[in-house]
Design an enzyme around this catalytic site. Structure first.
Site, PDB file in Angstrom:
ATOM      1  N   CYS A  65       0.821  -1.206   0.000  1.00 41.92           N
ATOM      2  CA  CYS A  65       0.000   0.000   0.000  1.00 41.92           C
ATOM      3  C   CYS A  65       0.859   1.263   0.000  1.00 41.92           C
ATOM      4  O   CYS A  65       2.079   1.230   0.062  1.00 41.92           O
ATOM      5  CB  CYS A  65      -0.921   0.005   1.212  1.00 41.92           C
ATOM      6  SG  CYS A  65      -0.048   0.173   2.768  1.00 41.92           S
ATOM      7  N   ALA A  68       3.157   1.751   2.942  1.00 40.32           N
ATOM      8  CA  ALA A  68       4.365   0.926   2.804  1.00 40.32           C
ATOM      9  C   ALA A  68       5.376   1.597   1.883  1.00 40.32           C
ATOM     10  O   ALA A  68       6.580   1.581   2.147  1.00 40.32           O
ATOM     11  CB  ALA A  68       4.007  -0.463   2.282  1.00 40.32           C
ATOM     12  N   ARG A  99      12.686  -4.243   5.806  1.00 37.92           N
ATOM     13  CA  ARG A  99      13.481  -4.251   4.572  1.00 37.92           C
ATOM     14  C   ARG A  99      14.935  -4.274   4.999  1.00 37.92           C
ATOM     15  O   ARG A  99      15.285  -3.735   6.033  1.00 37.92           O
ATOM     16  CB  ARG A  99      13.218  -3.005   3.721  1.00 37.92           C
ATOM     17  CG  ARG A  99      11.848  -3.005   3.106  1.00 37.92           C
ATOM     18  CD  ARG A  99      11.775  -1.949   2.018  1.00 37.92           C
ATOM     19  NE  ARG A  99      11.956  -2.528   0.713  1.00 37.92           N
ATOM     20  CZ  ARG A  99      12.447  -1.867  -0.336  1.00 37.92           C
ATOM     21  NH1 ARG A  99      12.818  -0.625  -0.235  1.00 37.92           N
ATOM     22  NH2 ARG A  99      12.555  -2.455  -1.511  1.00 37.92           N
ATOM     23  N   HIS A 199       5.565   6.403  -2.621  1.00 38.56           N
ATOM     24  CA  HIS A 199       6.879   6.947  -2.985  1.00 38.56           C
ATOM     25  C   HIS A 199       6.722   8.418  -3.344  1.00 38.56           C
ATOM     26  O   HIS A 199       7.489   9.274  -2.927  1.00 38.56           O
ATOM     27  CB  HIS A 199       7.470   6.223  -4.204  1.00 38.56           C
ATOM     28  CG  HIS A 199       7.526   4.737  -4.061  1.00 38.56           C
ATOM     29  ND1 HIS A 199       7.462   3.890  -5.141  1.00 38.56           N
ATOM     30  CD2 HIS A 199       7.631   3.940  -2.971  1.00 38.56           C
ATOM     31  CE1 HIS A 199       7.539   2.637  -4.719  1.00 38.56           C
ATOM     32  NE2 HIS A 199       7.646   2.640  -3.410  1.00 38.56           N
TER      33      HIS A 199
END
Lengths: 546, 459
Positions: A65, A68, A99, A199
């Site tokens: 999503c 994230a 990550r 992003h």
């Protein structure tokens, strides 16, 4: 039940596409048909694919999503900012170190908050009465405990619904604290159709609140920023090692191994080198418009690509000293890498791969497989847009749909004092003339062979079907896909977070990758799938001891 | 120092949680749902939740975790998620052909007020649920409770399938609580040894510890079947293991289906296992077989053999209430000192239980239980009052490294070690394994720290 070890696969991609689609309800099949493309890229013509559209409810997707993409991907690798998730506990918990972003906080007194998870842990009363007060208090508590340079706030789904004004809270707290930059991200999970929206939201706010704050000129020559590199498994460390050796100064990486000050100084660089086009191409554009820093696309995945990208940077600076150093570094670093590839190649030559990763990685990693003599038979992205597949020339023609419209586009103008075109129009034109392409990305499709299959937003059912029908020797995607593929007896390499190992970027990284792929495709374990008595079940007979 | 900014001085925090000792409801619901045979869990909300839960469970089990999502975008968030869920149910039954779809909500769908029973009813009326197939549900807003309550809610969702025919089936329902697939397997083994026919739900054994065979089955053989769940309403009784994760479902069966229930602790350690075995024996009216008593004796034997190495060692723990209660009792029972205890899952009874279990200990015991209890505070306590051993999930490894304290990985999630999916920690055999892990951690540490003069060969 699907088995990857049945008879020979059908080679005709049209048949494969048909087989995949036939299981779907008609509406789903029609939609998916436009996202599954049989590559017929010709010299100047790229076929059109549908991308960046809604995921189909109930279809097991690889996507995540917006939150994230914002908190996990872009801001996750930044070490000295306190990232507070405003929302119930889950989102903060899941984005806590999951990550493999590495960071180097070894300097004396360096701040590193990456190992911490900060959350307002909203409860039902906060949802009913609003969470602004709690957020304000949380920022104060974080400040009192750590006195960081920056505090960032991330909105989760319910925050957007109940209307908490996180930006107002951030502005108020920034004002109150005085020496701490507080800003917020409206990155609720439901915005957009994938991580990509996150992003964008993250980059916009970093650009708006952080880039340009430190005008101090950093020491060093040939200053660049590396955009779209997240230092998974230490990739950024290897790229930095190479830059250093070449005498190139990396002012800021967006955002692997990054720090507050790197972002603040990014506008002092003279070139932007873009790795992951998808996650950050708009920042490159904005840096050019506002500060006059041009950008080129680079790729440090693959030894040849690394050499090519270094030459590209050298050509931009157009200084014989740098060119000579870059050539010397390539001459020193490349041959041993190619030697290593040649050693591994007899065991990998002719094998096939499928890559369904991120928004650039499915493209970039094909270079490394090529160096091993392996062919990518199918590839696609999890959260790409059409330009990632077809190249930037499609951008002007892209229609903005309802799901993209709520992702803010920043209007940028030249900065009154800081705008400084690094090259004159004539210099840029001359460089273009000599073959250096600015603001250019060709996309994945033109680089792939005719007849390969390009699939956007691949889902679990299609992944299994593709493996069953095309029987690749290796499959690359994310952790959610890993074990269903491996149950089929096909090695699976995670390329979002790498599982373990890395770096795979640059020269040393390439060698790591060759060995990793060799290990995976030639592991003995794939030979143990059937027990001896399963291999020859008809030969059962009483064994006589006497 | 990886947690270099954590000060020893404890200051009051009201708003900021740092390094939580819990996560959100839906992941628990997803894990529980995987314990039904042929079940596709479905997350009703935006797709990130589902992705995060699948990733975390995948990393913990190293197994495929399939689950659907309603993939809300902004439109669904404004207009409601009904259309998305109806479409999802249709797609899931068409493409994956599960026996049952287990829908749970997220904070998004809860906040906008989607009514699951109404939407599922609509799906039934519109023929989107094929004949003989089921949709079960649980409400799991993330701003209430924790992953543990989410688990409990989905187990209750399963219990809603129970029917009462008026004829008893002679079986005992066992609700094992949030334990590993290997633990569920062990509970089945013990019940079989004692000679009690049980209906175990959920049952993730055979689903989340599957073999590699060159075949991928989205729905492996394991799990409780819909038929068994229906029959649970005719059982002679229910044993609920764990107040937090199992009691709700058991009490529901008690009220709704007149199946009497007893709530026990999860059988971790000697005493809790004793009570579990004793309960099974009395319910079934059978004698405990020698084999079980033998296993018990082996555990007591190991405790006595190695007692000198455990005695009065201090332990800090973070985890889920049901597990922690049993673990603390076990540690106390072998004369260890659980000194700092944290759980992020609220529940008034927790602190009282821990106080009671640790009342006789010769040390001050720190307990924090509420939604904000976090590992940051635990770490601060440890800085002020150091311990010999840490017990908790993978996230404790940062404290372990910074403070140089051995860590026994236990709980959820464990994303950096394997074994938890295969080797039980419940029952006497499970206690033996726990003991071995604790002992190895302490002795490895002793071997490392002993001077050359005092370095021991025999221990």
């Amino acid at each position: 039940m699907i088995s990857a070890h049945d008879n020979k696969a059908p080679a005709d991609p049209a048949v494969i596409k048909e087989k995949i689609l036939q299981k779907y309800p008609p509406k789903v099949a029609r939609k998916r048909a436009k996202q599954i493309l049989i590559n017929e890229a010709l010299e100047n013509e790229t076929p059109e694919i549908t991308a960046n559209v809604r995921t189909i409810p109930g279809i097991i997707t690889m996507r995540g999503c917006t939150y994230a993409g914002c908190k996990g991907v872009i801001m996750g690798p930044t070490r000295d900012i306190v990232n507070i998730t405003h929302g119930p506990i889950g989102c903060g918990f899941y984005s806590w170190l999951t990550r493999r972003n590495q960071t180097d906080a070894s300097a004396d007194g360096a701040e590193n908050y990456m190992t911490y998870c900060f959350s307002t842990d909203m409860q039902d009363k906060d949802i009913i009465f609003g969470g602004e007060k709690k957020l304000e208090a949380a920022i104060q508590e974080a400040y009192d405990l750590f006195h960081p340079k920056g505090i960032c706030i991330f909105a989760t789904c319910p925050v957007g619904l109940i209307g908490d004004d996180i930006h107002a809270v951030a502005a108020k707290m920034k004002e109150r604290l005085g020496d701490c930059n507080v800003f917020a991200f409206s990155c609720e999970g439901y915005k957009g159709v994938s991580q990509s929206a996150g992003h964008h939201i993250a980059n916009n706010q970093v650009f708006r609140h952080l880039v340009g704050l430190n005008d101090e000129q950093k020491p060093g020559e040939y200053k660049i920023n590396l955009l779209g590199e997240y230092n998974i498994g230490g990739d950024g460390f290897e790229i930095d090692r190479i830059f250093k050796k070449c005498g190139i100064t990396n002012i800021a990486t967006f955002s692997g191994n990054s720090s507050y000050d790197q972002f603040a100084s990014a506008h002092t660089a003279d070139l932007n080198a873009v790795m992951c086009h998808r996650s950050i191409n708009y920042v490159a554009d904005m840096l050019e418009v506002k500060y006059g820093v041009p950008w080129v696309k680079v790729n440090f995945i693959g030894a040849q690509s690394t050499a090519k990208s270094l030459r590209k940077i050298a050509r931009y600076f157009d200084d014989p000293v740098l060119t000579e150093r870059v050539e010397a570094v390539i001459a020193e670093e490349l041959p041993p890498v190619m030697e290593e590839a040649a050693k591994v190649r007899p065991r990998t030559e002719g094998k096939t791969a499928m890559l369904f990763v991120g928004g650039s990685r499915a493209h970039h990693y094909q270079e490394l497989f090529k160096e091993l003599g392996m062919k990518t038979v199918s590839a696609g992205y999890e959260f790409a847009h059409r330009d990632d597949y077809e190249g930037r020339h499609v951008l002007p023609g892209l229609k903005v749909d309802a799901d993209s419209r709520n992702i803010e586009e920043i209007e940028v103008n030249p900065d009154e004092t800081r705008f400084n075109p690094r090259k004159s129009e004539e210099e840029l034109a001359a460089l273009e003339e000599s073959g250096l392409a600015f603001k250019e990305y060709d996309g994945m499709i033109p680089d792939m062979e005719k007849g390969t299959m390009v699939i956007d937003d691949l889902n679990q059912y299609e992944a299994e079907k593709m493996v069953e029908l095309l029987k690749p020797d290796i499959f690359c995607a994310g952790i959610k896909e890993k074990f269903s593929i491996q149950k089929l007896g096909i090695p699976m390499k995670q390329l979002h977070s790498y599982d373990s190992g890395g770096p795979y970027a640059g020269f040393k990284g390439a060698v790591n990758f060759y060995h990793e792929i060799d290990r995976l495709v030639n592991s003995k374990v794939w030979g143990y799938l059937k027990a001896p008595w399963q291999e020859n079940p008809e030969l059962s007979a009483t064994y006589v001891w006497e | 120092m990886l947690l270099r900014h954590t000060p020893a001085e404890v200051t009051e925090r009201h708003a900021l949680t740092i390094n939580p000792a819990k996560t959100c409801q839906p992941i628990g619901a997803m894990y529980a749902a995987l314990g039904m045979h042929g079940c596709m869990p479905h997350s009703h909300g935006s797709q990130g939740c589902c992705a995060y839960h699948r990733s975390t469970l995948t990393r913990h089990y190293k197994e495929p975790i399939s689950a659907g999502t309603s993939s809300f975008t902004e439109g669904a968030s404004v207009f409601g998620g009904q259309a998305n869920l109806l479409q999802a149910i249709d797609n899931i039954f068409t493409v994956y052909e599960p026996e049952v779809v287990a829908v749970h909500t997220t904070c998004l769908s809860e906040t906008i007020g989607d009514d699951l029973p109404q939407i599922i009813d609509k799906a039934t009326k519109e023929g989107k649920i094929p004949k003989g197939k089921q949709v079960v549900y649980a409400n799991t807003p993330s701003y209430v409770g924790s992953h543990v309550t989410g688990f409990s809610n989905m187990v209750k969702g399963m219990a809603r399938l129970a029917q009462s025919t008026g004829r008893k089936n002679g079986k005992v329902n066992i609700i094992p609580g949030w334990v590993e697939p290997a633990d569920m397997e062990e509970i089945k083994r013990l019940a079989a040894l004692i000679g009690v026919e049980i209906i175990l739900f959920p049952d993730t054994s055979g689903i989340l510890n599957g073999p590699m065979s060159g075949e991928y089955k989205m729905f492996p053989e394991g799990g409780v079947t819909i038929e068994q769940l229906r029959s649970a309403g005719d059982s002679v009784g229910t044993l609920a293991l764990g107040e937090w994760c199992s009691a709700d479902a058991a009490r529901f069966l008690d009220t709704n289906n007149k199946v009497p229930c007893r709530v026990l602790d999860i059988p971790i350690g000697l005493k809790a296992t004793d009570r579990f075995v004793d309960a099974l024996r009395t319910i079934a009216g059978v004698s405990v077989p020698e084999e079980v008593t033998h296993e018990r004796g082996q555990l007591v034997d190991m405790i006595s053999d190695m007692h000198q190495y455990y005695f009065h060692k201090k332990v800090a723990l973070a985890g889920d209430p049901d597990q922690i209660i049993s673990m603390v009792e076990f540690l106390v029972s072998i004369d260890m000192l659980p000194t700092h205890v944290i759980t992020g899952t609220p529940g008034k009874a927790f602190a009282a239980r821990i106080r009671e279990l640790t009342a006789e200990l010769p040390v001050e015991v720190n307990i924090k239980v509420d939604q904000q209890a976090d590992m940051f505070l635990l770490h601060q306590w440890i800085k002020n009052d150091p311990v010999d051993l840490l017990i908790g999930n993978t996230y404790m490894k940062y404290i372990a490294r910074d403070e140089d304290i051995p860590l026994v990985r236990w709980g959820f999630p464990i994303v950096d070690r394997v074994g938890h999916q295969y080797f039980p920690t419940v029952g006497y055999k499970g206690a033996l394994r726990l003991l071995e892990k604790i002992l190895s951690a302490l002795l490895d540490r002793k071997d490392r720290d002993d001077s050359e003069q005092s370095f021991e060969l025999v221990m």
